[in-house]
Design an enzyme around this catalytic site. Structure first.
Site, PDB file in Angstrom:
ATOM      1  CD  GLU A 154      -2.650   1.556   0.287  1.00 51.07           C
ATOM      2  OE1 GLU A 154      -2.725   2.736  -0.118  1.00 51.07           O
ATOM      3  OE2 GLU A 154      -3.304   0.618  -0.214  1.00 51.07           O
TER       4      GLU A 154
ATOM      5  CB  THR B 287      -6.118   0.634  -3.642  1.00 49.18           C
ATOM      6  OG1 THR B 287      -5.171   1.324  -2.816  1.00 49.18           O
ATOM      7  CG2 THR B 287      -5.983  -0.860  -3.410  1.00 49.18           C
TER       8      THR B 287
ATOM      9  CG  HIS C 183      -4.095   4.069   3.243  1.00 53.19           C
ATOM     10  ND1 HIS C 183      -4.593   5.348   3.372  1.00 53.19           N
ATOM     11  CD2 HIS C 183      -4.703   3.535   2.138  1.00 53.19           C
ATOM     12  CE1 HIS C 183      -5.457   5.581   2.399  1.00 53.19           C
ATOM     13  NE2 HIS C 183      -5.535   4.502   1.629  1.00 53.19           N
TER      14      HIS C 183
ATOM     15  CG  ASP D 171      -1.374   0.716  -3.798  1.00 55.53           C
ATOM     16  OD1 ASP D 171      -0.386   1.292  -3.309  1.00 55.53           O
ATOM     17  OD2 ASP D 171      -2.527   0.827  -3.320  1.00 55.53           O
ATOM     18  CG  HIS D 172      -1.754   4.310  -4.862  1.00 57.01           C
ATOM     19  ND1 HIS D 172      -1.457   5.011  -3.713  1.00 57.01           N
ATOM     20  CD2 HIS D 172      -2.818   3.527  -4.551  1.00 57.01           C
ATOM     21  CE1 HIS D 172      -2.305   4.681  -2.756  1.00 57.01           C
ATOM     22  NE2 HIS D 172      -3.131   3.773  -3.231  1.00 57.01           N
TER      23      HIS D 172
END
Length: 737
Positions: free
Chosen positions: A260, A304, A421, A482-483
């Site tokens: 994440e 996500t 996150h 993911d990003h």
């Protein structure tokens, strides 16, 4: 005298409407300059932005005039103003997190993600937000104490219509000025910021709603002939597999670990002399790991869920929301779980410690063909077990083993971590006392290194279990970010820590910060650190080729990274394109927006050859996104079934996964390929230093009573039969080998 004159003017109903319009206008200007980054480049753009809130706010507030009763009229205008301020405020919060505006699809699907939102939403609030609501609170008090009196005069339809007409006139003037500054604004909308900059939040929302309704109609009217362009495009760009790697990992389990908000700059980074991610660093350099230093995320508003979609299907997320929430309940997918079930008898599962409805995963995973989805209901739920978006990573990995070991092999599983996150908060007892984070002026950056370090420790514990249990030798492990985690506003503060000069920071640097880790690890794999340019769209064909599955018949927009024919071009959802030679910011082909990818310098002049090359890149990028959007928005895969592919029958029941797996083990008997059937329980092999599990180690080994007591529903039979079919296929293929 002036004070009395002002109060006198707002005692009329028209004066009250004017007061609400002006206060909203002031609030809008405040957020436009201090919260949004609208890219106002010249005086005309500033003037247009100042005008933009007036038209729609007058139109909306004028609706109150159509109520003949004075009290009802005032209440209606105030309610509209509150709703309009709420829309503005929601966009402010969304922009702080995603640097984008709320689309109609995002709003209409809010219920599908709202349950999963945790402390991170509150972390987006700022003290200045009170300014957005202060005027409404004051006006309500002025009405209650009759400082502002309700105008009892009767107003007919003509006055209401005149006010509405004034609003439309101002809106028309706004549109005319916008068209002068930005021709074909609403026709060629590739960036929502342009619409907001020129027309305002209200107009953007209305425009987006109309566009959304139009796309819904388009889906209903779509037909199979529209697939031809897409099939031609993907077949033209298909990359044949590398013969050295094709089938190298055939028949192996696949474990995908979703990191994440994890960015590439964390790899090998030291803070205060200590590595932030020592385990991942060692894996990155491991001789059995294919590691990519030029790998980019390509997510849009779906964040996500966009990353998941690209890895599972090799198609892009949609332009105006999350594909999962907007289309995932009804669309046809040709995703990794079903492809692997058809080619090798794989069973599949997702482990994620958030609610199953978040990003609409409960529906999407069924349509993708996942046998099992273990959401938060399958894990411990102590007060300190979760952080922000779900179960802490150390608990997720450790508590998943009792389910993982009971899956029929080969399996395809995905772990979605969440501790790293935003706002990157970590309880003190979870922090490593030997790791001291940075001391910048930005708390988010300091926290980011703490949670990334925690995630790294979680992975180390999980890998230790895989080796002890024997799963490691029979598995291919895929790890990816993911990003992005940190936003554009934080990069200049971060710059010195990663060896960059904040004064020289450019759009090129921001584009480079979209790099995320991508690693493929297996005990028999010849690895190395590769500088091949690639993105999330390229993962699925790469993995399928490693597993010995030909992808030429599938609709995939990515290409095998290991292939000599791999197309080294990364297309971002916002239009930015990166190739080994050029970087096109926002997809623009004009001077200053094009950078030399090797030097990072903005190009100020082009040769004819360069112009042709840049145009070709731009055309490919736009075509790729447009065709993927057409495929998904029109659900065109319902018309196309590749040879050897059996479409998903989404009758899976995720409420009783454990019972289904145990029934499967019992029905297969000595043919069961589950690790549990081969070695018995391996849960005691898992070692973790998670503070939450001290004195609660049984959470790792024992299935919760709530899970054990879940009744088996009638629909679970279909899910079990799917898994049974996969297991039988697996057993058959192993006998042949």
């Amino acid at each position: 005298m002036k004070k009395n004159n002002f109060l006198g003017k707002i005692q009329t109903r028209t004066g009250f409407l004017t007061l609400l319009v002006l206060t909203y206008w002031l609030k809008y200007l405040f957020v436009a300059y201090f919260d949004f980054n609208l890219g106002l480049a010249d005086p005309l753009q500033h003037i247009i932005m100042w005008i933009s809130p007036f038209g729609f706010s007058i139109i909306l507030l004028s609706l109150g005039f159509y109520f003949s009763k004075p009290l009802v009229s005032y209440i209606a205008m105030l309610a509209i103003d509150i709703a309009n301020t709420g829309l503005l405020f929601a966009n402010v919060l969304n922009y702080r997190q995603l640097s984008d505006f709320i689309t109609f699809k995002t709003m209409s699907n809010f219920s599908k993600v709202s349950q999963g939102l945790g402390k991170s939403s509150a972390a987006l609030l700022a003290p200045s937000d009170i300014l957005l609501w202060a005027d409404i609170i004051i006006i309500i008090f002025l009405l209650i104490f009759k400082v502002i009196k309700i105008d009892q005069k009767s107003y007919g339809f003509s006055r209401a219509f005149a006010n509405t007409s004034l609003g439309f006139f101002v809106l028309g003037l706004n549109l005319m000025l916008a068209e002068c500054s930005r021709p074909r604004l609403l026709k060629n909308t590739f960036d929502r910021t342009y619409v907001v900059k020129y027309l305002g939040i209200d107009a953007f929302t209305a425009y987006d709603g109309i566009k959304n309704e139009s796309s819904t109609t388009v889906t209903k009217n779509a037909n199979s002939s529209e697939l031809n362009k897409i099939l031609d495009f993907v077949q033209k760009n298909y990359a044949k597999p590398n013969s050295t790697y094709f089938g190298k990992e055939k028949g192996k389990n696949v474990i995908v670990i979703h990191l994440e908000s994890f960015q590439q700059f964390l790899i090998n980074l030291k803070i205060n002399g200590k590595e932030v991610t020592p385990f991942l660093n060692s894996l990155y350099k491991n001789k059995h790991t294919l590691s990519y230093s030029n790998f980019y995320h390509q997510v849009g508003l779906g964040r996500t869920s966009d990353a998941e979609n690209m890895l599972e299907t090799s198609t892009y997320g949609i332009s105006d929301g999350s594909l999962f929430t907007s289309l995932g309940s009804t669309n046809t997918f040709q995703a990794a779980p079903q492809i692997l079930r058809n080619n090798g008898g794989y069973t599949s599962a997702v482990f994620h410690g958030n609610v199953g409805s978040f990003w609409n995963r409960n529906d999407v995973y069924k349509n993708m063909g996942y046998n099992y989805f273990f959401d938060q209901n399958y894990f411990s739920q102590g007060n300190s077990d979760s952080a922000g978006y779900g179960l802490k990573d150390k608990l997720l990995f450790s508590e998943s083993i009792k389910y993982l070991e009971k899956m029929q092999q080969p399996f395809y599983v995905k772990y979605i971590t969440v501790t790293n996150h935003t706002p990157f908060e970590l309880d003190e007892e979870d922090q490593d006392p030997d790791f001291k984070t940075s001391n910048t002026s930005d708390k988010t950056i300091n926290n980011y290194f703490q949670t990334a370090h925690y995630l790294d420790q979680s992975l180390k514990e999980f890998f230790a279990y895989l080796k002890k249990s024997g799963l490691y030798k029979n598995s291919m492990i895929v790890i990816y970010g993911d990003h992005y985690g940190l936003s554009n506003d934080e990069y200049t503060t971060l710059a010195p820590l990663i060896g960059k000069d904040p004064d020289d920071w450019s759009s090129f640097n921001t584009a480079q910060m979209q790099k995320v880790p991508f690693m493929i690890h297996a005990s028999n794999l010849k690895g190395g650190i590769k500088d091949t340019l690639a993105g999330e769209i390229d993962v699925l064909p790469t993995l399928l080729h490693l597993l010995g599955i030909n992808t030429s018949q599938y609709v995939q927009f990515g290409t095998d990274i290991l292939s000599s024919a791999h197309k080294q071009i990364v297309v971002f959802r916002n239009g930015t394109v990166i190739t080994p030679t050029y970087t096109l910011i926002g997809g623009k082909t004009t001077k200053v927006n094009v950078y030399d990818s090797k030097t990072g310098k903005a190009l100020t002049s082009f040769t004819q050859k360069q112009k042709a090359a840049i145009k070709k890149i731009s055309v490919y990028a736009k075509q790729s996104l447009a065709l993927s959007d057409s495929l998904n928005n029109k659900n065109l895969l319902r018309y196309y079934t590749p040879k050897g592919f059996t479409p998903v029958t989404p009758t899976f029941d995720y409420s009783n996964n454990y019972q289904q797996m145990m029934d499967m083990i019992a029905s297969l008997g000595n043919k069961s390929t589950a690790l549990y059937s081969q070695k018995g329980s391996t849960t005691k092999l898992y070692k973790t230093n998670a503070s939450e599990l001290v004195g609660r180690e049984s959470e790792i080994t024992k299935v919760p009573e709530s899970v054990l007591n879940t009744p088996t529903s009638s629909s679970s039979g279909s899910s079990s039969s799917s898994a049974s079919s996969a297991s039988s296929s697996s057993a058959s293929s192993r006998k042949k080998e």
